[in-house]
Scaffold this motif. Structure first.
Motif, PDB file in Angstrom:
ATOM      1  N   TYR A  52       0.854  -1.189   0.000  1.00 33.06           N
ATOM      2  CA  TYR A  52       0.000   0.000   0.000  1.00 33.06           C
ATOM      3  C   TYR A  52       0.884   1.232   0.000  1.00 33.06           C
ATOM      4  O   TYR A  52       2.110   1.122   0.103  1.00 33.06           O
ATOM      5  CB  TYR A  52      -0.953   0.009   1.208  1.00 33.06           C
ATOM      6  CG  TYR A  52      -0.289   0.382   2.519  1.00 33.06           C
ATOM      7  CD1 TYR A  52       0.475  -0.539   3.228  1.00 33.06           C
ATOM      8  CD2 TYR A  52      -0.405   1.677   3.032  1.00 33.06           C
ATOM      9  CE1 TYR A  52       1.093  -0.191   4.414  1.00 33.06           C
ATOM     10  CE2 TYR A  52       0.215   2.025   4.224  1.00 33.06           C
ATOM     11  CZ  TYR A  52       0.965   1.093   4.918  1.00 33.06           C
ATOM     12  OH  TYR A  52       1.580   1.448   6.086  1.00 33.06           O
ATOM     13  N   GLY A  53       0.264   2.418  -0.146  1.00 35.44           N
ATOM     14  CA  GLY A  53       1.054   3.646  -0.150  1.00 35.44           C
ATOM     15  C   GLY A  53       0.365   4.771   0.604  1.00 35.44           C
ATOM     16  O   GLY A  53       0.535   4.932   1.808  1.00 35.44           O
ATOM     17  N   CYS A  54      -0.491   5.537  -0.114  1.00 33.53           N
ATOM     18  CA  CYS A  54      -0.979   6.820   0.410  1.00 33.53           C
ATOM     19  C   CYS A  54      -2.110   6.702   1.426  1.00 33.53           C
ATOM     20  O   CYS A  54      -2.349   7.615   2.187  1.00 33.53           O
ATOM     21  CB  CYS A  54      -1.456   7.681  -0.750  1.00 33.53           C
ATOM     22  SG  CYS A  54      -2.930   7.003  -1.561  1.00 33.53           S
ATOM     23  N   ARG A  55      -2.878   5.636   1.423  1.00 29.30           N
ATOM     24  CA  ARG A  55      -4.066   5.433   2.268  1.00 29.30           C
ATOM     25  C   ARG A  55      -5.169   6.440   1.959  1.00 29.30           C
ATOM     26  O   ARG A  55      -6.071   6.630   2.748  1.00 29.30           O
ATOM     27  CB  ARG A  55      -3.698   5.507   3.760  1.00 29.30           C
ATOM     28  CG  ARG A  55      -2.774   4.389   4.196  1.00 29.30           C
ATOM     29  CD  ARG A  55      -2.263   4.556   5.595  1.00 29.30           C
ATOM     30  NE  ARG A  55      -3.209   5.164   6.503  1.00 29.30           N
ATOM     31  CZ  ARG A  55      -4.177   4.503   7.112  1.00 29.30           C
ATOM     32  NH1 ARG A  55      -4.317   3.219   6.936  1.00 29.30           N
ATOM     33  NH2 ARG A  55      -4.999   5.144   7.911  1.00 29.30           N
ATOM     34  N   GLY A  82      -6.612   6.671  -1.375  1.00 28.95           N
ATOM     35  CA  GLY A  82      -7.281   6.340  -2.629  1.00 28.95           C
ATOM     36  C   GLY A  82      -6.643   6.984  -3.843  1.00 28.95           C
ATOM     37  O   GLY A  82      -7.290   7.140  -4.875  1.00 28.95           O
ATOM     38  N   LYS A  83      -5.375   7.372  -3.748  1.00 23.33           N
ATOM     39  CA  LYS A  83      -4.768   8.126  -4.851  1.00 23.33           C
ATOM     40  C   LYS A  83      -3.685   7.365  -5.595  1.00 23.33           C
ATOM     41  O   LYS A  83      -3.486   7.586  -6.783  1.00 23.33           O
ATOM     42  CB  LYS A  83      -4.192   9.427  -4.305  1.00 23.33           C
ATOM     43  CG  LYS A  83      -5.291  10.269  -3.673  1.00 23.33           C
ATOM     44  CD  LYS A  83      -4.845  11.654  -3.335  1.00 23.33           C
ATOM     45  CE  LYS A  83      -6.020  12.432  -2.752  1.00 23.33           C
ATOM     46  NZ  LYS A  83      -5.776  13.827  -2.627  1.00 23.33           N
ATOM     47  N   CYS A  84      -2.938   6.504  -4.917  1.00 21.57           N
ATOM     48  CA  CYS A  84      -1.727   5.954  -5.555  1.00 21.57           C
ATOM     49  C   CYS A  84      -1.948   4.598  -6.203  1.00 21.57           C
ATOM     50  O   CYS A  84      -1.094   4.141  -6.960  1.00 21.57           O
ATOM     51  CB  CYS A  84      -0.602   5.854  -4.528  1.00 21.57           C
ATOM     52  SG  CYS A  84      -0.866   4.563  -3.289  1.00 21.57           S
ATOM     53  N   SER A  85      -3.048   3.929  -5.907  1.00 22.86           N
ATOM     54  CA  SER A  85      -3.398   2.596  -6.447  1.00 22.86           C
ATOM     55  C   SER A  85      -2.504   1.475  -5.938  1.00 22.86           C
ATOM     56  O   SER A  85      -2.644   0.339  -6.393  1.00 22.86           O
ATOM     57  CB  SER A  85      -3.366   2.573  -7.985  1.00 22.86           C
ATOM     58  OG  SER A  85      -4.263   3.498  -8.506  1.00 22.86           O
ATOM     59  N   SER A  86      -1.592   1.760  -5.009  1.00 22.52           N
ATOM     60  CA  SER A  86      -0.682   0.692  -4.544  1.00 22.52           C
ATOM     61  C   SER A  86      -1.424  -0.430  -3.834  1.00 22.52           C
ATOM     62  O   SER A  86      -0.946  -1.567  -3.810  1.00 22.52           O
ATOM     63  CB  SER A  86       0.342   1.238  -3.558  1.00 22.52           C
ATOM     64  OG  SER A  86       0.997   2.333  -4.067  1.00 22.52           O
ATOM     65  N   CYS A  87      -2.575  -0.110  -3.209  1.00 24.11           N
ATOM     66  CA  CYS A  87      -3.273  -1.117  -2.394  1.00 24.11           C
ATOM     67  C   CYS A  87      -4.321  -1.858  -3.211  1.00 24.11           C
ATOM     68  O   CYS A  87      -5.264  -2.396  -2.642  1.00 24.11           O
ATOM     69  CB  CYS A  87      -3.916  -0.459  -1.187  1.00 24.11           C
ATOM     70  SG  CYS A  87      -5.251   0.663  -1.659  1.00 24.11           S
ATOM     71  N   LEU A 134      -9.452  -1.082  -4.113  1.00 24.07           N
ATOM     72  CA  LEU A 134      -8.436  -0.392  -3.314  1.00 24.07           C
ATOM     73  C   LEU A 134      -8.754  -0.712  -1.859  1.00 24.07           C
ATOM     74  O   LEU A 134      -9.799  -0.295  -1.347  1.00 24.07           O
ATOM     75  CB  LEU A 134      -8.496   1.122  -3.546  1.00 24.07           C
ATOM     76  CG  LEU A 134      -8.324   1.606  -4.983  1.00 24.07           C
ATOM     77  CD1 LEU A 134      -8.412   3.136  -5.035  1.00 24.07           C
ATOM     78  CD2 LEU A 134      -6.996   1.143  -5.563  1.00 24.07           C
ATOM     79  N   CYS A 141      -7.675   0.466   0.790  1.00 26.25           N
ATOM     80  CA  CYS A 141      -7.771   1.644   1.675  1.00 26.25           C
ATOM     81  C   CYS A 141      -9.106   2.363   1.513  1.00 26.25           C
ATOM     82  O   CYS A 141      -9.406   3.278   2.275  1.00 26.25           O
ATOM     83  CB  CYS A 141      -6.608   2.607   1.445  1.00 26.25           C
ATOM     84  SG  CYS A 141      -6.714   3.564  -0.077  1.00 26.25           S
TER      85      CYS A 141
HETATM   86  S1  FES Z   1      -2.881   3.159  -0.443  1.00 32.73           S
HETATM   87 FE1  FES Z   1      -2.867   4.593  -2.104  1.00 32.73          FE
HETATM   88  S2  FES Z   1      -4.743   4.089  -3.117  1.00 32.73           S
HETATM   89 FE2  FES Z   1      -4.833   2.851  -1.338  1.00 32.73          FE
END
Ligand code: FES
Ligand code: FAD
Length: 325
Positions: A34-37, A39-44, A74, A76
């Motif tokens: 995951y990344g930003c938490r 909803g922006k980076c799509s990592s999760c 996502l 997050c």
């Molecule tokens: S952690 Fe970045 S979109 Fe969910």
């Protein structure tokens, strides 16, 4: 409370309805990408193979319609509304041997605000409970009791568990400006996956303006503990006065073998030239990048064009708070 099963782990956890799937997994110590938490980076983005959930807050930009239909979500932005089964798309094992600290809630107060430049403020927090974190991770802060939060990377070394420091870009209309002394804040964390990996490879840290915050934590850590591989900090900003902590980084470099500090005051183009000098084409190196979203994206492009292995590039994009677009 619903059950959340992770197929790759073969384990089941409790997840509250008002808790995102990501928070439930992190609370249970699961290693998940995951990344930003926000909803922006799509990592999760992972796969839900069974169960019902509300992911209406996930934007069509971060989660494409056909991905949504295929059961991707996502984590997050996903609240379980029944028992759910999730498949994490990257094997969740402890692949680099580092155990991530479990995020906790802390009562905090802002005890000190220092103007590093006209743009940058150092903010010192006092926490009621010790904060264990890896250098490079971030916190979420909000006024006491408020739902809205802001993300800030921790700039201090991880040894200072009750008095973390943040480096904040002052923004017109922003939450922390004008910053008031002794303000009570709710603090959650640590979060994030842009921590220094013990891979044995040389590491290059690339930061623009406030993006040096997580790198400051890493540099300060390296100033106190030996590290197994050389580290270069490439630190850029438009003006020399915006190179926060520059004198301190130079002092750490002077007394720490294997740590090199390269400050760059000028345009992003000058920074790109410095980056191309610091990293050889195709070099087997770990690169960590933090700062404004556009800077991170452009740097990623340059690194990939230079033949750096994409899985050895770690980004912390400083997304603004607010609705995902
Ligand atoms: S952690 Fe970045 S979109 Fe969910
Ligand atoms: C993982 C992570 C780590 C972060 N670490 C840091 C950090 O260490 N230091 C730091 O200063 N910031 C960091 N950020 C960014 C910070 O959380 C946001 O910029 C936040 O919105 C700032 O809150 P604010 O109250 O000052 O401004 P807001 O009230 O959110 O916004 C005020 C005005 O400024 C604009 N704005 C706000 N933030 C940005 C931005 N980043 N880029 C462009 N315009 C913006 C808004 O659109 C609005 O017009 C991080 C973000 C993430 C996701």
């Amino acid at each position: 409370v619903h059950k959340l099963t992770v197929t790759n782990l073969g384990e089941t956890f409790d997840a509250a309805e008002d808790e995102t799937m990501l928070d439930a997994l992190l609370r249970n110590g699961v290693r998940v990408r995951y990344g930003c938490r926000r909803g922006k980076c799509s990592s999760c983005k992972h796969l839900v193979v069974d169960g019902d959930y509300d992911n209406s807050a996930a934007s069509a930009y971060a989660l494409l319609e056909d991905e949504r239909e295929a059961g991707m979500t996502l984590l997050c932005q996903s609240y379980p509304t029944s028992d759910c089964t999730v498949e994490l798309l990257i094997a969740p094992g402890d692949e680099d041997g580092v155990r991530l600290p479990t995020p906790q809630r802390h009562d905090g107060r802002i005890t000190e605000v220092i103007e590093e430049s006209t743009q940058l403020l150092s903010i010192r927090l006092a926490l009621s409970t010790p904060l264990r974190f890896l250098p490079g991770q971030y916190l979420e802060l909000g006024s006491r009791g408020a739902e809205e939060t802001r993300s800030y990377s921790i700039a201090s070394a991880p040894m200072f568990v009750r008095r973390p420091q943040l480096l904040v870009h002052r923004r017109a209309g922003g939450w922390l400006s004008p910053a008031t002394g002794a303000e009570a804040v709710d603090v959650r964390g640590p979060f994030g996956a842009m921590y220094l990996r013990p891979s044995g490879r040389r590491a290059v840290l690339v930061a623009w303006t406030e993006g040096v915050a997580p790198m400051a934590s890493i540099a300060r850590y390296l100033g106190m503990r030996p590290w197994s591989a050389p580290v270069t900090l490439l630190h850029g900003a438009a003006e020399a006065e915006e190179l926060a902590y520059s004198a301190e980084f130079a002092a750490i470099a002077a007394r720490t073998s294997g740590f090199e500090y390269l400050p760059v005051a000028g345009t992003e183009r000058v920074m790109t030239l410095a980056l191309n000098e610091a990293i050889a084409p195709g070099e087997d190196v770990d690169v960590y990048v933090a700062g404004p979203v556009g800077f991170c994206d452009r740097t990623l492009f340059i690194l990939e064009a230079r033949g750096i292995e994409p899985t050895h590039i770690y980004l912390e994009r400083f997304y603004p708070a607010g609705a995902a677009t």
